[in-house]
Design an enzyme around this catalytic site. Sequence first.
Site, PDB file in Angstrom:
ATOM      1  N   SER A  64      -2.874   2.417 -17.533  1.00  0.00           N
ATOM      2  CA  SER A  64      -2.052   1.873 -16.435  1.00  0.00           C
ATOM      3  C   SER A  64      -1.891   3.392 -15.359  1.00  0.00           C
ATOM      4  O   SER A  64      -2.301   4.255 -15.493  1.00  0.00           O
ATOM      5  CB  SER A  64      -0.718   1.536 -16.697  1.00  0.00           C
ATOM      6  OG  SER A  64       0.200   2.632 -17.193  1.00  0.00           O
ATOM      7  N   LYS A  97       1.038  -1.192   0.138  1.00  0.00           N
ATOM      8  CA  LYS A  97       0.035  -0.030  -0.027  1.00  0.00           C
ATOM      9  C   LYS A  97       0.718   1.298  -0.041  1.00  0.00           C
ATOM     10  O   LYS A  97       1.959   1.255   0.819  1.00  0.00           O
ATOM     11  CB  LYS A  97      -1.014  -0.087   1.103  1.00  0.00           C
ATOM     12  CG  LYS A  97      -1.726   1.314   1.539  1.00  0.00           C
ATOM     13  CD  LYS A  97      -2.788   1.177   2.658  1.00  0.00           C
ATOM     14  CE  LYS A  97      -3.445   2.169   3.125  1.00  0.00           C
ATOM     15  NZ  LYS A  97      -4.290   1.814   4.322  1.00  0.00           N
ATOM     16  N   TYR A 146      -2.785  -1.414 -13.627  1.00  0.00           N
ATOM     17  CA  TYR A 146      -1.450  -2.088 -13.316  1.00  0.00           C
ATOM     18  C   TYR A 146      -0.171  -0.810 -13.498  1.00  0.00           C
ATOM     19  O   TYR A 146      -0.591  -0.058 -13.949  1.00  0.00           O
ATOM     20  CB  TYR A 146      -1.025  -3.269 -14.706  1.00  0.00           C
ATOM     21  CG  TYR A 146      -1.193  -2.507 -15.958  1.00  0.00           C
ATOM     22  CD1 TYR A 146       0.347  -1.894 -16.614  1.00  0.00           C
ATOM     23  CD2 TYR A 146      -2.228  -2.224 -16.729  1.00  0.00           C
ATOM     24  CE1 TYR A 146       0.243  -1.773 -17.799  1.00  0.00           C
ATOM     25  CE2 TYR A 146      -1.979  -1.794 -18.332  1.00  0.00           C
ATOM     26  CZ  TYR A 146      -0.856  -1.365 -18.625  1.00  0.00           C
ATOM     27  OH  TYR A 146      -0.778  -0.881 -19.663  1.00  0.00           O
TER      28      TYR A 146
END
Length: 127
Positions: free
Chosen positions: A25, A9, A58
């Site tokens: 992305s 995170k 991603y």
Amino acid sequence: MEISMLKSKIHRAVITQAELNYVGSITIDEELMEASGLNEYEHVHVVNVNSGSRIETYVIAGERGSGVICLNGAAARAGQKGDPVIIMSYAAMTPEEMKTHRPKVVFVGDKNEIIRVADYEKHGELK
């Protein structure tokens, strides 16, 4: 059986760019990727703290030390420069692996510089 658990995170990073005319992305400073344990092309969830929007995309590696957090392609519609975001990745784990796993959490400052790297413990308390 495997269960999806928080792996990495980056907490309250600030969007530095949003590039609509890009394939897709999120570009993340390579230094932040390394500190959080994120890999290039890894699946992430991005939560915009201001709007509450949550997207999946991603990771693309950005220039090390640049502080870049750039939403690309359609993801650029999920936030704008200056918005704080939380970037999270997950990993599939067995119940046995879950017993010792601690997610890596990177806290950043206003310019996406690393302030602190921590491990979560019970109920969001930090170690």
